[in-house]
Enzyme design. Structure first.
Site, PDB file in Angstrom:
ATOM      1  CG  HIS A  62      -1.791  -1.163   1.383  1.00 32.32           C
ATOM      2  ND1 HIS A  62      -3.111  -1.153   0.975  1.00 32.32           N
ATOM      3  CD2 HIS A  62      -1.565  -2.398   1.877  1.00 32.32           C
ATOM      4  CE1 HIS A  62      -3.667  -2.332   1.221  1.00 32.32           C
ATOM      5  NE2 HIS A  62      -2.745  -3.103   1.781  1.00 32.32           N
ATOM      6  CG  PHE A  63       3.976   1.868  -2.383  1.00 30.50           C
ATOM      7  CD1 PHE A  63       4.388   1.411  -1.139  1.00 30.50           C
ATOM      8  CD2 PHE A  63       4.634   1.401  -3.502  1.00 30.50           C
ATOM      9  CE1 PHE A  63       5.427   0.501  -1.001  1.00 30.50           C
ATOM     10  CE2 PHE A  63       5.687   0.489  -3.384  1.00 30.50           C
ATOM     11  CZ  PHE A  63       6.083   0.044  -2.129  1.00 30.50           C
ATOM     12  NE  ARG A  64      -0.981   3.641   3.569  1.00 31.08           N
ATOM     13  CZ  ARG A  64      -1.816   2.729   4.042  1.00 31.08           C
ATOM     14  NH1 ARG A  64      -2.928   2.432   3.382  1.00 31.08           N
ATOM     15  NH2 ARG A  64      -1.560   2.097   5.170  1.00 31.08           N
ATOM     16  CG  ASN A  94      -6.664   0.139   0.306  1.00 28.65           C
ATOM     17  OD1 ASN A  94      -5.713  -0.242  -0.365  1.00 28.65           O
ATOM     18  ND2 ASN A  94      -6.687   0.021   1.620  1.00 28.65           N
ATOM     19  CG  HIS A 181      -8.411  -8.041   4.309  1.00 29.01           C
ATOM     20  ND1 HIS A 181      -7.323  -7.370   4.801  1.00 29.01           N
ATOM     21  CD2 HIS A 181      -9.124  -8.448   5.393  1.00 29.01           C
ATOM     22  CE1 HIS A 181      -7.361  -7.370   6.122  1.00 29.01           C
ATOM     23  NE2 HIS A 181      -8.462  -8.019   6.500  1.00 29.01           N
ATOM     24  CG  HIS A 235      -3.151 -10.437   4.787  1.00 31.13           C
ATOM     25  ND1 HIS A 235      -4.432 -10.924   4.798  1.00 31.13           N
ATOM     26  CD2 HIS A 235      -3.247  -9.153   4.377  1.00 31.13           C
ATOM     27  CE1 HIS A 235      -5.265  -9.988   4.404  1.00 31.13           C
ATOM     28  NE2 HIS A 235      -4.561  -8.898   4.142  1.00 31.13           N
ATOM     29  CG  ASP A 305      -0.860  -6.066   4.286  1.00 30.48           C
ATOM     30  OD1 ASP A 305      -1.164  -5.175   3.468  1.00 30.48           O
ATOM     31  OD2 ASP A 305      -1.601  -6.400   5.230  1.00 30.48           O
ATOM     32  CG  HIS A 309      -1.037   3.875   9.111  1.00 32.91           C
ATOM     33  ND1 HIS A 309      -2.089   4.375   8.378  1.00 32.91           N
ATOM     34  CD2 HIS A 309      -1.197   2.526   9.110  1.00 32.91           C
ATOM     35  CE1 HIS A 309      -2.852   3.375   7.960  1.00 32.91           C
ATOM     36  NE2 HIS A 309      -2.330   2.244   8.386  1.00 32.91           N
TER      37      HIS A 309
END
Length: 450
Positions: A62-64, A94, A181, A235, A305, A309
């Site tokens: 997840h590289f945002r 996402n 997920h 995961h 994964d 944050h």
């Protein structure tokens, strides 16, 4: 004129053996794995005493980017990959906006072309109302995706897809491989309602318990089997899931992540909300079962994964604290340390972290050190020892749950398409990565397993 690179006198980890030899690279591809040491080349990399592995393919990050780039973006995330020996990544949908249309997928590919120092691919995200887009994603020229991601739990808005009719349609009508997920949303909500009084992070594993994970995994596997649709379990976190997966085979594959392999519920006392993730940490027995599942082939691959944050966000009181940890810089060192401890072999790592992901997602030209494959490679020093330190992390969030952990075995040079993207502690700043190519006609892991 062709550009040749000779990686001389390395211990080369190939599918069937590890041999001390020299690898010749020409214009980004492996030309030979038994080149004479004095072969003419434009660049010679002296690799005596080092091991050469195929570059790591991380199929879950997840590289945002776009929308949440204060935590990470494609440049910082891909640079962290390079330092960790990860030469290709697959990123989750996402973001803000979500990658739930073919147009959004095209936009993200264009953004990555400008920012990534390693190779990249992006999943299409499933929602309750984008079935047409998911079907288009498998047949739109120039806009390629590894697969479809479904959040069967642990999401918000229309990216939470736990309605049975919607799930049936996605598995029945789409053609891309599916991944999910798996945490059952009704179980999670019920568990939360039963807990009275103030909550602590220790309650996270009671809310997102074994039953939540197993129920959703069984549900998804049932869909995959009835619709004969390739499905990958993200995961895995419980011993029960490992036992279920051991009975599967085609069309189901699965992965483990470093937090579930190296941490368990006892680590809440030490790490607090820094150890909060979805699926949650489980017990030491579950952790041991995951290792057994990897060795036995019930779980086929490893992924991070990587879900960064900021420390400020993570240190909020539970349950306001977000779930997720950064990991792309430490997965390979953690596993090299286990090789040094005798828990697994370099051949295992090449299978779990390179060849396996390439086969599961039909990635063309990746995952092996063989003539004709792309020169996505990582040189590692199995003798080097050092600590994981927050201040050394290239991920924008600037911390690691393994801060202070001393590991033996580290990547020292990473190549993407034959070009050095990490060496001597420095990472390339140019956008050297390329979009991955997926050939889904090959049929996935079980069709090409060796």
């Amino acid at each position: 004129m062709p550009h040749r690179i000779l990686i001389r006198d390395a211990s080369v980890v190939m599918p069937e053996e590890t041999a001390r030899t020299s690898v010749l690279v020409e214009d980004g591809q492996i030309l030979g794995v038994d080149a004479p040491p004095h072969t003419r080349a434009d660049e010679v990399v002296e690799a005596a005493g080092l091991h050469l592995l195929p570059g790591v393919i991380d199929d879950q990050v997840h590289f945002r980017d776009p929308g949440l780039t204060h935590k990470e973006d494609l440049r910082t995330g891909s640079q962290a990959c390079a330092a960790g020996g990860v030469t290709s990544f697959l990123e989750m949908p996402n973001t803000v906006p979500q990658t739930v249309t073919v147009g959004a997928l095209a936009d993200k590919l264009a953004l990555a072309e400008r920012r990534c120092v390693v190779n990249y691919g992006f999943y299409m995200g499933a929602t309750t109302d984008n079935l047409d887009e998911l079907c288009r994603a498998g047949h739109t020229p120039g806009v390629s995706a590894p697969g479809i991601k479904i959040f069967i739990g642990s999401s918000t808005g229309n990216m939470l897809v736990d309605d049975q009719e919607c799930l049936e349609a996605i598995f029945a009508e789409t053609t891309l491989p599916i991944t999910a997920h798996c945490e059952d949303e009704s179980t999670v909500r019920s568990n939360r309602e039963r807990l009275n009084g103030p909550l602590s992070v220790h309650d996270h594993s009671r809310i997102r318990d074994h039953r939540a994970a197993v129920t959703a995994t069984l549900r998804a596997i049932d869909l995959a089997r009835r619709h004969r649709h390739r499905f990958h379990v993200l995961h895995v976190s419980t011993a029960e899931e490992v036992a279920i997966l051991a009975q599967q085979g085609d069309p189901v594959t699965a992965e483990a992540c470093p937090h579930h392999l190296f941490l368990d519920i006892s680590d809440y006392d030490r790490l607090g909300t820094l150890a909060q993730m979805n699926p949650s940490l489980k017990t030491a027995d579950d952790r041991a079962a995951l290792w057994r599942g990897l060795k036995a082939g019930a779980v086929q691959i490893l992924a991070t994964d990587h879900a960064p944050h900021t420390l400020e966000e993570k240190r909020a009181p539970y349950p306001e604290s977000p779930s997720g940890i950064p990991a792309v810089e430490v997965l390979l060192p953690l596993m090299l340390n286990e090789v040094n401890r005798g828990r697994c072999t370099l051949q295992d790592l090449a299978k779990w972290m390179s060849d396996g992901p390439a086969r599961i997602w039909d990635i063309v030209g990746k995952g092996r050190i063989e003539p004709g494959y792309d020169a996505d490679l990582v040189l590692v020093d199995m003798a080097e020892e050092r600590e994981v330190r927050n201040e050394r992390q290239l991920a924008r969030c600037g911390w690691s749950p393994w801060h202070g952990t001393r590991l033996q075995g580290w990547p020292v040079r990473t190549f993407v398409g034959g070009r050095t993207v990490f060496a001597s502690g420095r990472v390339a700043t140019e956008s050297l990565g390329r979009a991955l190519v997926f050939d889904h006609e090959r049929g996935g892991y079980w069709a090409t397993a060796t």
